[in-house]
Motif scaffolding. Structure first.
Motif, PDB file in Angstrom:
ATOM      1  N   VAL A 252       7.312  -2.647  23.531  1.00  0.00           N
ATOM      2  CA  VAL A 252       8.744  -2.558  23.838  1.00  0.00           C
ATOM      3  C   VAL A 252       9.573  -2.834  22.594  1.00  0.00           C
ATOM      4  O   VAL A 252      10.551  -2.120  22.299  1.00  0.00           O
ATOM      5  CB  VAL A 252       9.112  -3.541  24.967  1.00  0.00           C
ATOM      6  N   GLY A 253       9.189  -3.869  21.832  1.00  0.00           N
ATOM      7  CA  GLY A 253       9.928  -4.178  20.616  1.00  0.00           C
ATOM      8  C   GLY A 253       9.880  -3.053  19.603  1.00  0.00           C
ATOM      9  O   GLY A 253      10.892  -2.720  18.980  1.00  0.00           O
ATOM     10  N   ALA A 254       8.706  -2.444  19.442  1.00  0.00           N
ATOM     11  CA  ALA A 254       8.574  -1.344  18.484  1.00  0.00           C
ATOM     12  C   ALA A 254       9.402  -0.130  18.915  1.00  0.00           C
ATOM     13  O   ALA A 254      10.029   0.534  18.084  1.00  0.00           O
ATOM     14  CB  ALA A 254       7.105  -0.964  18.337  1.00  0.00           C
ATOM     15  N   LEU A 255       9.398   0.161  20.218  1.00  0.00           N
ATOM     16  CA  LEU A 255      10.189   1.293  20.721  1.00  0.00           C
ATOM     17  C   LEU A 255      11.685   1.062  20.510  1.00  0.00           C
ATOM     18  O   LEU A 255      12.411   1.981  20.114  1.00  0.00           O
ATOM     19  CB  LEU A 255       9.882   1.528  22.203  1.00  0.00           C
ATOM     20  N   LEU A 256      12.144  -0.165  20.787  1.00  0.00           N
ATOM     21  CA  LEU A 256      13.560  -0.469  20.563  1.00  0.00           C
ATOM     22  C   LEU A 256      13.900  -0.394  19.082  1.00  0.00           C
ATOM     23  O   LEU A 256      14.969   0.101  18.704  1.00  0.00           O
ATOM     24  CB  LEU A 256      13.884  -1.852  21.114  1.00  0.00           C
ATOM     25  N   TRP A 257      12.998  -0.885  18.257  1.00  0.00           N
ATOM     26  CA  TRP A 257      13.213  -0.861  16.815  1.00  0.00           C
ATOM     27  C   TRP A 257      13.365   0.586  16.321  1.00  0.00           C
ATOM     28  O   TRP A 257      14.217   0.892  15.483  1.00  0.00           O
ATOM     29  CB  TRP A 257      12.030  -1.538  16.149  1.00  0.00           C
ATOM     30  N   ALA A 258      12.539   1.482  16.861  1.00  0.00           N
ATOM     31  CA  ALA A 258      12.528   2.873  16.386  1.00  0.00           C
ATOM     32  C   ALA A 258      13.500   3.769  17.146  1.00  0.00           C
ATOM     33  O   ALA A 258      13.692   4.934  16.750  1.00  0.00           O
ATOM     34  CB  ALA A 258      11.115   3.443  16.514  1.00  0.00           C
ATOM     35  N   ALA A 259      14.126   3.267  18.210  1.00  0.00           N
ATOM     36  CA  ALA A 259      14.966   4.116  19.069  1.00  0.00           C
ATOM     37  C   ALA A 259      16.058   4.862  18.301  1.00  0.00           C
ATOM     38  O   ALA A 259      16.276   6.060  18.546  1.00  0.00           O
ATOM     39  CB  ALA A 259      15.572   3.272  20.189  1.00  0.00           C
ATOM     40  N   PRO A 260      16.802   4.226  17.376  1.00  0.00           N
ATOM     41  CA  PRO A 260      17.865   4.974  16.688  1.00  0.00           C
ATOM     42  C   PRO A 260      17.368   6.188  15.918  1.00  0.00           C
ATOM     43  O   PRO A 260      18.096   7.181  15.778  1.00  0.00           O
ATOM     44  CB  PRO A 260      18.462   3.923  15.727  1.00  0.00           C
ATOM     45  N   PHE A 261      16.119   6.140  15.426  1.00  0.00           N
ATOM     46  CA  PHE A 261      15.610   7.268  14.649  1.00  0.00           C
ATOM     47  C   PHE A 261      15.457   8.521  15.504  1.00  0.00           C
ATOM     48  O   PHE A 261      15.555   9.641  14.998  1.00  0.00           O
ATOM     49  CB  PHE A 261      14.265   6.900  14.013  1.00  0.00           C
ATOM     50  N   ALA A 262      15.216   8.343  16.813  1.00  0.00           N
ATOM     51  CA  ALA A 262      15.094   9.497  17.707  1.00  0.00           C
ATOM     52  C   ALA A 262      16.428  10.191  17.917  1.00  0.00           C
ATOM     53  O   ALA A 262      16.470  11.369  18.290  1.00  0.00           O
ATOM     54  CB  ALA A 262      14.514   9.047  19.054  1.00  0.00           C
TER      55      ALA A 262
END
Length: 478
Positions: A252-262
């Protein structure tokens, strides 16, 4: 808030109707446990801390200690230091992570998210406004006048907290020795912060195995406020976390961290500079051991020479902005992200692009901070029962007093002197002020702030307000 005392028995009533035993003091007296704060009550305090968190990590840790340990007794001294020790080992701003940790202890995951976010949000909004003014008008001359008195008050607050924390954390000669050595290594020898903390932890681990009394806190230390999970946080704090739950937090933390790049490909001209901003500051988020100063030189070099986001000297302007706003000093990175996007808009309005750049920088910088806390805090809580590992953290606690003293002196030199250089002689490398550049008015305001805090007992808010008004008036007249 003052504790709610029971007049008929040995128990005191909690806010939600349950009861908690009173801890006994070493002399046989008893102190009643304060009511466990409601989430709404804690929310108000976290907003207050977020708005008043000036002065860098030393001032921010001091403020949280006064609000949460001294005034409200929501968390004990030993538990506060235990949490701080862990946060000192992590990359990123330790004060923001400490707020997240304590929020998690008090109200679980939502408490940690709210506490950590509110610690950053006021400063982020202010730095965005100041960055926009800087980008449009390229002037920051009015900032020193506005915050002249505020800095003097913060210096007095830091000194008060330093004395208070040192008096409680340095109860043994060995602890005082560790604090002194940590200060010497940082202030006089300029040794890397992670190295000093790591050596202190190893020394504490070995000392606790051979002689636990070297770092054992006194009984009264733990009686300052109860440490039972029913009072400090919920039972979530002491649950054993399964491997699956830990993996879930990482995902979950990694997905939130990378979310803006999507979302970057959706911009009018594609990711552009935003992708470079996100990747660069994501890397910074995992190497910022020792706080903002540890990486500012590298960030300035890369932003000016490699990416050409800033012009020479603008990093110092950004640091001045960040130092005069509440929140972590690492918010200076938000200033860099704002200017980078403001000057490479990707087809957006410059101000809109700047705000998006600042938000992206702040997001990738602080999301990992929540991840480190939610992933590691339950395990760190269990270490409280391990004598050797608790000894390591207690030694780090002693070294942290030296760290805070180093930060306080550094901050004080820059408040009281207009010119501060570096003195180098062999292995010694230390900050050294130009005596002729002493700011007499800043010194007088600091003394006045100390008098208001130590003698008159005025609160932090009144002291900051009085000094801010007095400082602005003095600079206007002078």
């Amino acid at each position: 808030m003052p504790p709610t005392k029971s007049t008929t028995g040995s128990r005191t009533r909690r806010a939600r109707g349950t009861t908690v035993d009173k801890p006994a003091l070493s002399g046989g007296a008893e102190v009643s446990a304060p009511p466990h704060p409601s989430f709404r009550e804690a929310l108000g305090v976290w907003i207050r801390i977020g708005l008043l968190s000036f002065g860098g990590p030393a001032g921010q840790i001091a403020l949280m200690h006064k609000e949460l340990v001294e005034d409200r007794r929501w968390i004990s001294e030993s538990r506060f230091l235990h949490a701080l020790n862990y946060c000192m080992l992590l990359p990123g701003p330790e004060a923001q992570q400490l707020a997240t940790y304590i929020g998690w202890l008090l109200h679980g995951t939502r408490g940690g998210i709210v506490a950590g976010t509110l610690f950053v949000l006021p400063g982020f909004l202010v730095i965005c406004a100041l960055s926009a003014a800087y980008a449009l008008f390229q002037r920051t001359d009015w900032l020193p006048n506005l915050f002249f008195g505020l800095k003097a008050a913060v210096l007095a607050i830091v000194l008060e907290a330093l004395l208070r924390v040192a008096g409680r954390a340095l109860k043994t000669p060995f602890a005082r020795l560790l604090a002194a050595l940590a200060f010497v290594c940082l202030f006089f020898l300029a040794l890397p912060f992670p190295l000093v903390i790591a050596v202190a932890g190893i020394a504490g681990y070995l000392a606790a195995q051979s002689s636990p009394d070297l770092l054992q806190p006194p009984a009264g230390h733990r009686a300052h406020a109860p440490d039972k999970p029913s009072v400090i946080g919920d039972a979530f704090a002491d649950r054993r976390r399964s491997l699956g739950a830990s993996l879930g937090i990482i995902i979950v933390g990694a997905l939130l961290w990378a979310a803006p790049f999507a979302l970057l490909p959706l911009l009018p001209s594609g990711p552009g500079a935003f992708a470079a901003i996100g990747v660069f500051f994501s890397k910074m988020a995992v190497v910022t051991f020792g706080g903002a100063y540890a990486v500012l030189a590298y960030v300035a070099q890369q932003a000016v020479d490699s990416y050409q986001w800033l012009k020479p000297g603008e990093m110092l302007d950004g640091l001045a902005l960040a130092e005069t706003t509440p929140g972590p000093l690492v918010l200076v990175l938000s200033f860099v992200g704002f200017l980078a996007a403001f000057r490479d808009t990707g087809g957006l309005d410059p101000l809109v692009a700047g705000l998006l750049g600042a938000f992206l920088t702040t997001w990738v910088t602080f999301v990992p901070c929540f991840l480190w806390i939610f992933l590691g805090a339950p395990h760190v809580e269990r270490l409280r029962a391990n004598t050797a590992l608790s000894g390591a953290l207690a030694a780090i606690s002693a070294a942290v007093v030296g760290v805070i003293l180093n930060l306080a002196i550094w901050f004080g030199l820059h408040v009281l002197f207009r010119h501060v250089g570096t003195l180098k002689a062999g292995p010694v490398s230390m900050a050294w002020p130009d005596p002729s550049s002493i700011d007499v008015w800043a010194l007088l305001l600091t003394v006045a702030a100390a008098f208001m805090l130590f003698r008159l007992g005025l609160g932090i808010v009144y002291t900051l307000l009085v000094c801010a008004v007095a400082g602005f008036a003095l600079t206007a007249v002078i």
